[in-house]
Structures are given as structure tokens and as C-alpha cells.
Write a protein that holds these residues in place. Structure first.
Motif, mmCIF file in Angstrom:
data_model
loop_
_atom_site.group_PDB
_atom_site.id
_atom_site.type_symbol
_atom_site.label_atom_id
_atom_site.label_comp_id
_atom_site.label_asym_id
_atom_site.label_seq_id
_atom_site.Cartn_x
_atom_site.Cartn_y
_atom_site.Cartn_z
ATOM 1 N N LYS A 55 3.620 11.185 -1.950
ATOM 2 C CA LYS A 55 3.843 9.834 -2.481
ATOM 3 C C LYS A 55 4.083 8.825 -1.740
ATOM 4 N N TRP A 56 2.939 8.320 -1.013
ATOM 5 C CA TRP A 56 3.031 7.468 0.122
ATOM 6 C C TRP A 56 3.507 6.155 -0.343
ATOM 7 N N TRP A 57 3.346 5.895 -1.753
ATOM 8 C CA TRP A 57 3.508 4.561 -2.155
ATOM 9 C C TRP A 57 5.195 4.149 -2.507
ATOM 10 N N ALA A 58 6.100 5.506 -2.545
ATOM 11 C CA ALA A 58 7.363 5.468 -2.962
ATOM 12 C C ALA A 58 8.305 4.606 -1.751
ATOM 13 N N ASP A 59 7.937 4.574 -0.706
ATOM 14 C CA ASP A 59 8.863 3.702 0.232
ATOM 15 C C ASP A 59 7.852 2.931 1.081
ATOM 16 N N HIS A 60 6.913 2.157 0.391
ATOM 17 C CA HIS A 60 5.918 1.593 1.213
ATOM 18 C C HIS A 60 6.578 0.086 1.239
ATOM 19 N N GLY A 61 6.103 -0.541 2.783
ATOM 20 C CA GLY A 61 6.623 -1.813 3.076
ATOM 21 C C GLY A 61 8.203 -1.968 2.928
ATOM 22 N N GLY A 62 9.128 -1.125 3.149
ATOM 23 C CA GLY A 62 10.613 -1.170 2.780
ATOM 24 C C GLY A 62 10.963 -1.499 1.448
ATOM 25 N N PRO B 271 2.298 13.889 -6.568
ATOM 26 C CA PRO B 271 1.627 12.613 -5.722
ATOM 27 C C PRO B 271 0.293 12.262 -6.334
ATOM 28 N N VAL B 272 0.307 12.063 -7.533
ATOM 29 C CA VAL B 272 -0.725 11.710 -8.442
ATOM 30 C C VAL B 272 -0.737 10.136 -8.737
ATOM 31 N N LEU B 273 -2.019 9.520 -8.577
ATOM 32 C CA LEU B 273 -2.097 8.152 -9.260
ATOM 33 C C LEU B 273 -3.142 8.156 -10.010
ATOM 34 N N ARG C 144 -7.096 6.679 1.890
ATOM 35 C CA ARG C 144 -7.885 7.825 1.941
ATOM 36 C C ARG C 144 -7.715 9.173 2.710
ATOM 37 N N ARG C 145 -7.046 9.020 3.785
ATOM 38 C CA ARG C 145 -6.613 10.094 4.712
ATOM 39 C C ARG C 145 -5.592 10.897 4.072
ATOM 40 N N HIS C 146 -4.770 10.468 3.038
ATOM 41 C CA HIS C 146 -3.812 11.032 2.218
ATOM 42 C C HIS C 146 -4.566 11.721 1.019
ATOM 43 N N LEU C 147 -5.728 11.468 0.730
ATOM 44 C CA LEU C 147 -6.344 11.918 -0.784
ATOM 45 C C LEU C 147 -6.800 13.489 -0.566
#
Ligand SMILES: Cc1cc2nc3c(=O)[nH]c(=O)nc-3n(C[C@H](O)[C@H](O)[C@H](O)COP(=O)(O)OP(=O)(O)OC[C@H]3O[C@@H](n4cnc5c(N)ncnc54)[C@H](O)[C@@H]3O)c2cc1C
Length: 278
Positions: free
Chosen positions: A117-124, A151-153, A193-196
Motif C-alpha cells: 500500500k505505497w500510498w499509505a504513508d506517501h509524502g509524510g 494493496p489494491v486500488l 508501475r514498479r509496485h504493480l
């Protein structure tokens, strides 16, 4: 209904490769075979219609695989754009013209599964509880699986936004989804895309059994629905979410209410009033 035959029938090639069904009231099968597209029950001067306990004519339905079914009534619940692709007796065919006054829109859905879930702590920012995300990106609406941890969007675009990109391939739609996420989160597309791990894009407008997603009301829709709901004694009934006269067309609830109303009409011989219809 019971199947009565499994041999190919000549009317199946009548509609340019669309899923093909024919509905005929009365007449012999030979008369059906001579017809090309629209059936006129008595045109061939064949045997009179058989009368069942119900005050309607007997129905014969021809399917793409050659099977035919006989019944006292036919209920057509296909999505609105597909109604005009089914060969019907002329009176029912004329009623189908009213579907032009009922709105029908498309939906494209893009599902992306990532390693994390790369978006969970994005940019602080703590986005660990993110459920829905609305934006101005080309794919404007996204949701997560929260509270599940997958980890699905899922990206969503509908109506005119979907129409504008409806010719894109599945791979192009996935690229478009990744580009929208890159824009929303201010990240490079390649980084995301690397996380896809896996992806799917579904365009309901291209599904031959749907040709779109939802109906919606236009100023002429109530009148059109009322015309379509009248069977005119030919025992052919139109049913489904688009025929629902209540406030929430385009939902499962609408489809259920329309089905109940149609069943009531058939069972009692008079139009039913769904508890949901207003
Ligand atoms: C992406 C998406 C998300 C949705 N989310 C929701 C939601 O969260 N909540 C909600 O309430 N509603 C939702 N809906 C709407 C809901 O799915 C529909 O309103 C509902 O399914 C309509 O039911 P129906 O029986 O009228 O038609 P459908 O469910 O479309 O059923 C019609 C059937 O006819 C079949 N068919 C087509 N052509 C033929 C043929 N020639 N011969 C035989 N069969 C044929 C089709 O395969 C299909 O199974 C969503 C729709 C979409 C597209």
C-alpha cells in the motif's frame, strides 16, 4: 420454459454478430425459419396461436445455439442497448423504440494490485485509512480495500469521461490509470508501475452482453418506461433496472423492484405496484 430443439436456426445470423435471441408469438417453427429478422405472428397464415390458461398468446424464443423455448410469456431483462438487437414481433419491436428516451451511460473500472500500500504513508501524510479519493485527474475516482489490507486500488470513470476513452485497449486504460495516480500523488508513473503486480481494466461499453453500465432518467424517461411496461396483450414484458420508475434507476434494488412488478403483472393480469416505486 423447456427446450424443444437443438438444431441451428437461420435467423441467428441476422444481427451482425450480436448475441442473438428471437422472441416470437405463435406461428409454426417453419414460419419462424422463413422470417429473416422480425417475426410477424400471423404473416405466414400458419396455425392459429395456442391459448393457455393465461389470456396471452404462446411465446417461442429462439436462441443463438439453436435451442428454442416455448412459454406463456417472455420477460426480457437484457440491458437497454441490447433490446433492439433481439428480433421481436412488430408490436413489441415498436415499443422498444421508446428506449431511445431512456439514458444509458458507460463505466470503465481499472483495478490495480500492488506489492504494498505505497500510498499509505506517501509524502509524510498518513493515508493508511484512505477509502475514497476524488480528484481532477483523467481517472478521477479511486478507492482502496480499506479496512481490508489488500494493496489494491480501483479506478472509476463514468459517463462522458468514459465515452472519451472508450476506444482505448485494456493496456492503454491501465497506463492511463497509472498516469492519473502519478498526477494525484505527484510521483513518476514508472515509480508506481514498479509496485504493480496485476491489473485489469473493464470497459462495460465493450461487453457484448452489457454495452454500457447504467440507465438514467431524461425528461422523457417516465413516459418511455410506461410505454415499455405495457405488454399490449402480446405476453412480452420488458423488465430490469432501466424500467424502474422509482428514484434509483441503475441499481440492483431497481432491477429487483422491476422484476417483482413484472411478476405481479403476469400473476394477476394487471400491473403491479412495487413497494419501492414512487
Ligand atoms: C461497474 C458497475 C458497478 C455497479 N455497482 C453497483 C452497486 O454498487 N450497487 C448497485 O445497486 N448497482 C450497481 N451497479 C448496477 C447494477 O449492476 C445494475 O443496475 C443491475 O445489475 C441491473 O440488473 P438487471 O437485471 O436489470 O440487468 P443486468 O444485471 O445487466 O442483467 C442482464 C443480463 O442479461 C444478459 N444478456 C444480455 N444479452 C442477452 C441475450 N441476448 N440473451 C440472454 N441474456 C442476455 C446479460 O449477460 C446479463 O446477465 C453497477 C453496475 C456496474 C456496471
Amino acid at each position: 420454459m423447456r427446450p424443444t430443439r437443438a438444431s441451428p436456426a437461420p435467423w441467428h445470423s441476422a444481427t451482425n454478430g450480436w448475441p442473438q435471441t428471437t422472441v416470437n408469438t405463435g406461428g409454426s417453427r417453419r414460419a419462424m425459419a422463413r422470417s429473416s429478422s422480425i417475426f410477424h405472428p400471423n404473416a405466414a397464415g400458419t396455425a392459429p396461436l395456442s391459448i393457455s390458461a393465461l389470456p396471452w398468446r404462446r411465446i417461442t424464443v429462439g436462441c443463438r445455439d439453436g435451442a428454442t423455448f416455448e412459454a406463456d410469456a417472455a420477460i426480457l431483462t437484457v440491458p437497454l442497448p441490447l433490446l433492439s438487437k433481439i428480433a421481436l414481433p412488430s408490436a413489441a419491436h415498436e415499443r422498444v423504440a421508446a428506449t431511445a428516451d431512456i439514458g444509458f451511460g458507460n463505466v470503465i473500472k481499472i483495478l490495480l494490485r500492488f506489492t504494498t500500500k505505497w500510498w499509505a504513508d506517501h509524502g509524510g501524510r498518513d493515508l493508511v485509512d484512505l477509502s475514497f479519493l476524488l480528484s481532477d485527474a483523467t481517472v478521477p475516482t479511486w478507492w482502496t480495500q480499506h479496512p481490508d489490507e489488500y494493496p489494491v486500488l480501483t479506478g472509476w470513470l463514468a459517463g462522458l469521461k468514459a465515452d472519451r476513452v472508450s476506444s482505448l485497449s485494456e493496456a492503454e486504460l491501465v497506463d492511463m490509470g497509472l498516469a492519473s495516480l502519478a498526477q494525484i500523488f505527484d510521483l513518476p508513473s514508472d515509480g508506481i508501475r514498479r509496485h504493480l503486480v496485476a491489473s485489469r481494466a473493464i470497459n462495460w461499453g465493450n461487453d457484448p452482453f452489457a454495452r454500457g453500465a447504467y440507465s438514467y432518467a431524461t425528461p422523457k424517461t417516465r413516459q418511455a418506461q410506461s410505454l415499455l411496461r405495457q405488454s399490449h396483450g402480446d405476453a412480452i414484458f420488458f423488465c430490469g433496472e432501466a424500467l424502474y420508475a422509482g428514484p434509483d434507476m441503475g441499481t440492483v434494488e431497481a432491477a429487483l423492484a422491476s422484476g417483482q412488478e413484472t411478476a405481479q403483472t403476469i400473476l394477476t393480469g394487471s400491473p403491479g405496484t412495487s413497494s419501492h416505486a414512487r
